[in-house]
Write an enzyme that holds these catalytic residues in place. Structure first.
Site, PDB file in Angstrom:
ATOM      1  N   GLU A 134      48.977 -35.294 136.571  1.00 40.78           N
ATOM      2  CA  GLU A 134      47.709 -35.936 136.190  1.00 40.78           C
ATOM      3  C   GLU A 134      46.753 -36.016 137.379  1.00 40.78           C
ATOM      4  OE1 GLU A 134      47.124 -35.975 133.224  1.00 40.78           O
ATOM      5  OE2 GLU A 134      49.118 -36.033 132.325  1.00 40.78           O
ATOM      6  N   HIS A 137      45.055 -32.760 137.688  1.00 40.86           N
ATOM      7  CA  HIS A 137      43.904 -32.620 136.777  1.00 40.86           C
ATOM      8  C   HIS A 137      42.664 -33.286 137.383  1.00 40.86           C
ATOM      9  CE1 HIS A 137      45.700 -30.580 133.480  1.00 40.86           C
ATOM     10  NE2 HIS A 137      46.492 -31.580 133.064  1.00 40.86           N
ATOM     11  N   CYS A 144      48.791 -24.542 134.356  1.00 41.13           N
ATOM     12  CA  CYS A 144      49.205 -23.329 135.060  1.00 41.13           C
ATOM     13  C   CYS A 144      50.242 -22.604 134.200  1.00 41.13           C
ATOM     14  CB  CYS A 144      49.802 -23.730 136.411  1.00 41.13           C
ATOM     15  SG  CYS A 144      50.350 -22.343 137.410  1.00 41.13           S
ATOM     16  N   CYS A 149      55.729 -24.563 137.959  1.00 43.40           N
ATOM     17  CA  CYS A 149      54.646 -25.301 138.631  1.00 43.40           C
ATOM     18  C   CYS A 149      54.451 -26.652 137.954  1.00 43.40           C
ATOM     19  CB  CYS A 149      53.355 -24.489 138.576  1.00 43.40           C
ATOM     20  SG  CYS A 149      51.915 -25.371 139.227  1.00 43.40           S
ATOM     21  N   CYS A 168      52.574 -24.779 142.487  1.00 45.94           N
ATOM     22  CA  CYS A 168      52.792 -23.408 142.935  1.00 45.94           C
ATOM     23  C   CYS A 168      51.774 -23.140 144.052  1.00 45.94           C
ATOM     24  CB  CYS A 168      52.590 -22.428 141.777  1.00 45.94           C
ATOM     25  SG  CYS A 168      50.870 -22.245 141.261  1.00 45.94           S
ATOM     26  N   CYS A 171      48.018 -23.330 142.923  1.00 49.77           N
ATOM     27  CA  CYS A 171      47.576 -24.686 142.570  1.00 49.77           C
ATOM     28  C   CYS A 171      47.505 -25.571 143.811  1.00 49.77           C
ATOM     29  CB  CYS A 171      48.499 -25.302 141.517  1.00 49.77           C
ATOM     30  SG  CYS A 171      48.330 -24.540 139.892  1.00 49.77           S
TER      31      CYS A 171
HETATM   32 ZN   LIG Z   1      48.094 -31.553 131.692  1.00 51.65          ZN
HETATM   33 ZN   LIG Z   2      50.431 -23.591 139.415  1.00 54.32          ZN
END
Ligand SMILES: [Zn+2]
Ligand SMILES: [Zn+2]
Length: 183
Positions: A134, A137, A144, A149, A168, A171
Site C-alpha cells: 500500500e 501505491h 507489478c 514482487c 522487484c 519497482c
Molecule cells: Zn494493490
Molecule cells: Zn515489481
C-alpha cells in the site's frame, strides 16, 4: 520519507511494533513513527448488510487526519476489522496512488481466519507485505506483473504468501525515485 503508523480502532501493539521495524528495512530512506493517537473506526463505514467495513470511507478519514497534522509524508492506517471495497468481496488494504494515505487490515491476514494455528510470525510477515504494497501505491507504483514482487496484486492470501516482502528491481527504483522527490 516520514511515515506515521496510525491505529484505527483496536489493534494489537506487537503487530504494530513488528511492522515499524520491518518497514524500515525494506523501504529506502524512510522513517516511521507509531502514533500515540488512535482514530476511531468511522461509524458510517460499517455496512450492515455485508457486516463489513467500507475501506474507502476509512481511507478518507485517514487522509483527513494526515492533512490536519501535516507533519508526515504518508499516514498508514491499520485496522483489525473486515474491510471491502466496491466491486470486491474483501480487500487486504487500499491506498491512494500517489496520495498521502494508505490502509491495511489485519483481519484476513491472521492464520486463524483460515483455520490455521495463529502463528505470530506468519501474521507479521503478511502484514509487512501488505503495508509495503500500500505504501508502494502511495509512491505512484501500480501492480507489478512479477509474481514475487511485493507490488503483485493479492487476490487471496495464497498470493500474499507467495510473494516476497520486497520490491522487484524495477519497482524499487521507482519507489526510491519517488521518495527522493519528497525531499
Ligand atoms: Zn494493490
Ligand atoms: Zn515489481
Amino acid at each position: 520519507m516520514k511515515v506515521g503508523i496510525l491505529r484505527v480502532g483496536q489493534v494489537a501493539s506487537d503487530v504494530i511494533l513488528e511492522l515499524e521495524q520491518g518497514l524500515a528495512k525494506i523501504i529506502p530512506d524512510s522513517v516511521y513513527q507509531i502514533l500515540e493517537e488512535t482514530l476511531p473506526i468511522p461509524q458510517q463505514s460499517f455496512d450492515k448488510k455485508r457486516k463489513q467495513f467500507n475501506s474507502s470511507l476509512i481511507l478518507n478519514e485517514i487522509r483527513t487526519f494526515e492533512a490536519k497534522r501535516g507533519d508526515f509524508h504518508r499516514i498508514l492506517g491499520v485496522v483489525d476489522v473486515d474491510i471491502f471495497s466496491s466491486g470486491l468481496n474483501y480487500v487486504f488494504g487500499e491506498a491512494y496512488v500517489s496520495g498521502t494515505a494508505g490502509l491495511i487490515s489485519l483481519w484476513r491476514l491472521k492464520p486463524g481466519f483460515y483455520g490455521e494455528n495463529n502463528a505470530s510470525q506468519s501474521l507479521f510477515l503478511r502484514t509487512l507485505k501488505e503495508a509495503v504494497h500500500e505504501l508502494g501505491h502511495t509512491l505512484g507504483l501500480q501492480h507489478c506483473s512479477r509474481g514475487l514482487c511485493v507490488m503483485h496484486f493479492s487476490n487471496s492470501i495464497f498470493d500474499t504468501d507467495k510473494k516476497q516482502s520486497l520490491f522487484c528491481g524495477q519497482c524499487y527504483l521507482q519507489a526510491a525515485l519517488a521518495i527522493s522527490r519528497l525531499g
